[in-house]
Design a protein around this motif. Structure first.
Motif, PDB file in Angstrom:
ATOM      1  N   LEU A 119      -1.799   1.098  10.626  1.00 18.11           N
ATOM      2  CA  LEU A 119      -0.398   1.288  10.271  1.00 18.11           C
ATOM      3  C   LEU A 119      -0.280   1.356   8.760  1.00 18.11           C
ATOM      4  CD1 LEU A 119       0.978  -1.799   9.331  1.00 18.11           C
ATOM      5  CD2 LEU A 119       0.111  -2.170  11.627  1.00 18.11           C
ATOM      6  N   THR A 120       0.896   1.685   8.305  1.00 20.26           N
ATOM      7  CA  THR A 120       1.168   1.687   6.873  1.00 20.26           C
ATOM      8  C   THR A 120       2.305   0.716   6.604  1.00 20.26           C
ATOM      9  OG1 THR A 120       0.436   3.970   6.632  1.00 20.26           O
ATOM     10  CG2 THR A 120       1.839   3.086   4.885  1.00 20.26           C
ATOM     11  N   ALA A 121       2.039  -0.235   5.725  1.00 18.41           N
ATOM     12  CA  ALA A 121       3.067  -1.198   5.316  1.00 18.41           C
ATOM     13  C   ALA A 121       3.667  -0.740   3.989  1.00 18.41           C
ATOM     14  CB  ALA A 121       2.462  -2.588   5.169  1.00 18.41           C
ATOM     15  N   ARG A 122       4.919  -1.110   3.789  1.00 18.93           N
ATOM     16  CA  ARG A 122       5.588  -0.845   2.526  1.00 18.93           C
ATOM     17  C   ARG A 122       5.650  -2.159   1.759  1.00 18.93           C
ATOM     18  NH1 ARG A 122      10.957  -0.609   0.699  1.00 18.93           N
ATOM     19  NH2 ARG A 122      11.719  -1.305   2.726  1.00 18.93           N
ATOM     20  N   ILE A 123       5.222  -2.128   0.524  1.00 25.00           N
ATOM     21  CA  ILE A 123       5.269  -3.325  -0.317  1.00 25.00           C
ATOM     22  C   ILE A 123       6.677  -3.400  -0.917  1.00 25.00           C
ATOM     23  CG2 ILE A 123       4.276  -4.543  -2.292  1.00 25.00           C
ATOM     24  CD1 ILE A 123       1.695  -2.840  -1.731  1.00 25.00           C
ATOM     25  N   VAL A 124       7.444  -4.376  -0.438  1.00 26.80           N
ATOM     26  CA  VAL A 124       8.833  -4.523  -0.862  1.00 26.80           C
ATOM     27  C   VAL A 124       8.916  -5.276  -2.180  1.00 26.80           C
ATOM     28  CG1 VAL A 124      11.077  -5.485  -0.198  1.00 26.80           C
ATOM     29  CG2 VAL A 124       9.585  -4.491   1.527  1.00 26.80           C
ATOM     30  N   ARG A 125       8.050  -6.274  -2.307  1.00 32.11           N
ATOM     31  CA  ARG A 125       8.059  -7.108  -3.511  1.00 32.11           C
ATOM     32  C   ARG A 125       6.649  -7.652  -3.720  1.00 32.11           C
ATOM     33  NH1 ARG A 125       9.712 -13.084  -3.861  1.00 32.11           N
ATOM     34  NH2 ARG A 125       9.514 -13.458  -6.076  1.00 32.11           N
ATOM     35  N   ALA A 126       6.230  -7.696  -4.957  1.00 31.09           N
ATOM     36  CA  ALA A 126       4.930  -8.288  -5.282  1.00 31.09           C
ATOM     37  C   ALA A 126       4.982  -8.848  -6.691  1.00 31.09           C
ATOM     38  CB  ALA A 126       3.816  -7.251  -5.169  1.00 31.09           C
ATOM     39  N   ASP A 127       4.683 -10.136  -6.790  1.00 34.50           N
ATOM     40  CA  ASP A 127       4.536 -10.764  -8.104  1.00 34.50           C
ATOM     41  C   ASP A 127       3.405 -11.789  -8.004  1.00 34.50           C
ATOM     42  OD1 ASP A 127       5.647 -13.222  -7.105  1.00 34.50           O
ATOM     43  OD2 ASP A 127       7.671 -12.518  -7.582  1.00 34.50           O
ATOM     44  N   ALA A 128       3.261 -12.602  -9.015  1.00 36.28           N
ATOM     45  CA  ALA A 128       2.144 -13.549  -9.043  1.00 36.28           C
ATOM     46  C   ALA A 128       2.233 -14.620  -7.970  1.00 36.28           C
ATOM     47  CB  ALA A 128       2.044 -14.207 -10.422  1.00 36.28           C
ATOM     48  N   GLU A 129       3.428 -14.864  -7.429  1.00 32.27           N
ATOM     49  CA  GLU A 129       3.612 -15.958  -6.472  1.00 32.27           C
ATOM     50  C   GLU A 129       3.868 -15.525  -5.035  1.00 32.27           C
ATOM     51  OE1 GLU A 129       2.888 -19.043  -7.355  1.00 32.27           O
ATOM     52  OE2 GLU A 129       2.434 -18.165  -9.308  1.00 32.27           O
ATOM     53  N   ALA A 130       4.350 -14.297  -4.823  1.00 32.97           N
ATOM     54  CA  ALA A 130       4.682 -13.873  -3.457  1.00 32.97           C
ATOM     55  C   ALA A 130       4.564 -12.358  -3.317  1.00 32.97           C
ATOM     56  CB  ALA A 130       6.098 -14.319  -3.089  1.00 32.97           C
ATOM     57  N   VAL A 131       4.287 -11.942  -2.097  1.00 27.15           N
ATOM     58  CA  VAL A 131       4.290 -10.521  -1.752  1.00 27.15           C
ATOM     59  C   VAL A 131       5.022 -10.383  -0.416  1.00 27.15           C
ATOM     60  CG1 VAL A 131       2.016 -10.609  -0.644  1.00 27.15           C
ATOM     61  CG2 VAL A 131       2.900  -8.433  -1.450  1.00 27.15           C
ATOM     62  N   THR A 132       5.878  -9.375  -0.325  1.00 21.82           N
ATOM     63  CA  THR A 132       6.607  -9.106   0.913  1.00 21.82           C
ATOM     64  C   THR A 132       6.275  -7.698   1.372  1.00 21.82           C
ATOM     65  OG1 THR A 132       8.404 -10.575   0.224  1.00 21.82           O
ATOM     66  CG2 THR A 132       8.881  -9.015   2.003  1.00 21.82           C
ATOM     67  N   LEU A 133       5.890  -7.605   2.639  1.00 22.53           N
ATOM     68  CA  LEU A 133       5.517  -6.333   3.247  1.00 22.53           C
ATOM     69  C   LEU A 133       6.447  -6.045   4.417  1.00 22.53           C
ATOM     70  CD1 LEU A 133       1.703  -7.103   3.592  1.00 22.53           C
ATOM     71  CD2 LEU A 133       2.753  -5.716   1.807  1.00 22.53           C
ATOM     72  N   GLU A 134       6.745  -4.778   4.632  1.00 25.39           N
ATOM     73  CA  GLU A 134       7.486  -4.353   5.813  1.00 25.39           C
ATOM     74  C   GLU A 134       6.693  -3.262   6.506  1.00 25.39           C
ATOM     75  OE1 GLU A 134      11.299  -2.990   4.501  1.00 25.39           O
ATOM     76  OE2 GLU A 134      12.107  -5.029   4.364  1.00 25.39           O
ATOM     77  N   ALA A 135       6.696  -3.292   7.841  1.00 22.34           N
ATOM     78  CA  ALA A 135       5.990  -2.260   8.603  1.00 22.34           C
ATOM     79  C   ALA A 135       6.696  -2.035   9.928  1.00 22.34           C
ATOM     80  CB  ALA A 135       4.543  -2.669   8.846  1.00 22.34           C
ATOM     81  N   GLU A 136       6.626  -0.802  10.401  1.00 25.81           N
ATOM     82  CA  GLU A 136       7.083  -0.468  11.733  1.00 25.81           C
ATOM     83  C   GLU A 136       5.988   0.370  12.370  1.00 25.81           C
ATOM     84  OE1 GLU A 136      11.244   0.706  12.851  1.00 25.81           O
ATOM     85  OE2 GLU A 136      10.237   2.626  13.295  1.00 25.81           O
ATOM     86  N   PHE A 137       5.633   0.017  13.612  1.00 27.75           N
ATOM     87  CA  PHE A 137       4.612   0.774  14.322  1.00 27.75           C
ATOM     88  C   PHE A 137       4.868   0.676  15.812  1.00 27.75           C
ATOM     89  CE2 PHE A 137       3.070  -3.504  13.588  1.00 27.75           C
ATOM     90  CZ  PHE A 137       2.460  -3.883  14.773  1.00 27.75           C
ATOM     91  N   THR A 138       4.181   1.498  16.583  1.00 28.91           N
ATOM     92  CA  THR A 138       4.376   1.514  18.031  1.00 28.91           C
ATOM     93  C   THR A 138       3.136   0.998  18.740  1.00 28.91           C
ATOM     94  OG1 THR A 138       3.627   3.798  18.202  1.00 28.91           O
ATOM     95  CG2 THR A 138       6.006   3.436  17.971  1.00 28.91           C
ATOM     96  N   VAL A 139       3.378   0.431  19.924  1.00 29.35           N
ATOM     97  CA  VAL A 139       2.311  -0.110  20.764  1.00 29.35           C
ATOM     98  C   VAL A 139       2.536   0.398  22.185  1.00 29.35           C
ATOM     99  CG1 VAL A 139       1.309  -2.233  21.725  1.00 29.35           C
ATOM    100  CG2 VAL A 139       2.088  -2.188  19.340  1.00 29.35           C
TER     101      VAL A 139
END
Length: 171
Positions: A119-139
């Protein structure tokens, strides 16, 4: 612009993360939605910028806001949570791209059946203390032994939406 994620160990923040699914049922007339309320995970970003990790869901924690349906989803017809209490997604490889996305090579295990899941995740936020990823995929649930389909009511693929927040781990 490349989004850099700091090298090191990362821990999933379950209070700021969600994994939800939706599936069309009743011959496409109704969309069933649910959220896994118990999840954990960890990851490591290596010095070369690649990442590995694992996300674990408590299969019995799926909440669709309908008690009878939730009990059925926990049964052997679907997740069989007595025998297979966890759903895991193992990230075998990931790397932040120049466009703020991260292609992920992974393996999904549901009901003891493991299948490749990229899948491909989108990096919503990334800094030295936290990273937030969002992804949508099918199963395709049938690939995991969930073929129950009374009167042909369930068609198509299950859509999974994940928002994952990872924080820097002390060790």
């Amino acid at each position: 612009m490349t989004v850099a994620v700091e090298t090191g160990l990362w821990q999933l923040d379950p209070t700021a993360s969600t994994v939800a699914l939706r599936h069309r049922t009743m011959w496409g007339l109704v969309t069933v939605k649910g959220t896994f309320t118990t999840l954990s995970g960890r990851g490591e970003v290596k010095p070369d910028g690649t990442a590995e990790g694992v996300i674990t869901l408590d299969a019995a924690s799926l909440d669709t806001k309908h008690t009878k349906r939730d009990r059925h989803l926990r049964s052997a017809d679907f997740f069989d949570t007595d025998r297979h209490p966890e759903i895991t997604f193992v990230v075998r490889g990931a790397e932040a791209g120049s466009d703020g996305t991260a292609p992920i090579i992974g393996q999904l295990t549901v009901r003891g059946v493991s299948r490749p899941q990229d899948l491909t995740a989108r990096i919503v936020r990334a800094d030295a203390e936290a990273v937030t990823l969002e992804a949508e995929f099918t199963v395709d649930r049938e690939q995991f032994g969930m073929g129950w389909n009374q009167l042909g009511m369930m068609r198509g693929l299950t859509i999974v939406n994940a928002t994952l927040r990872l924080t820097r781990s002390a060790a």
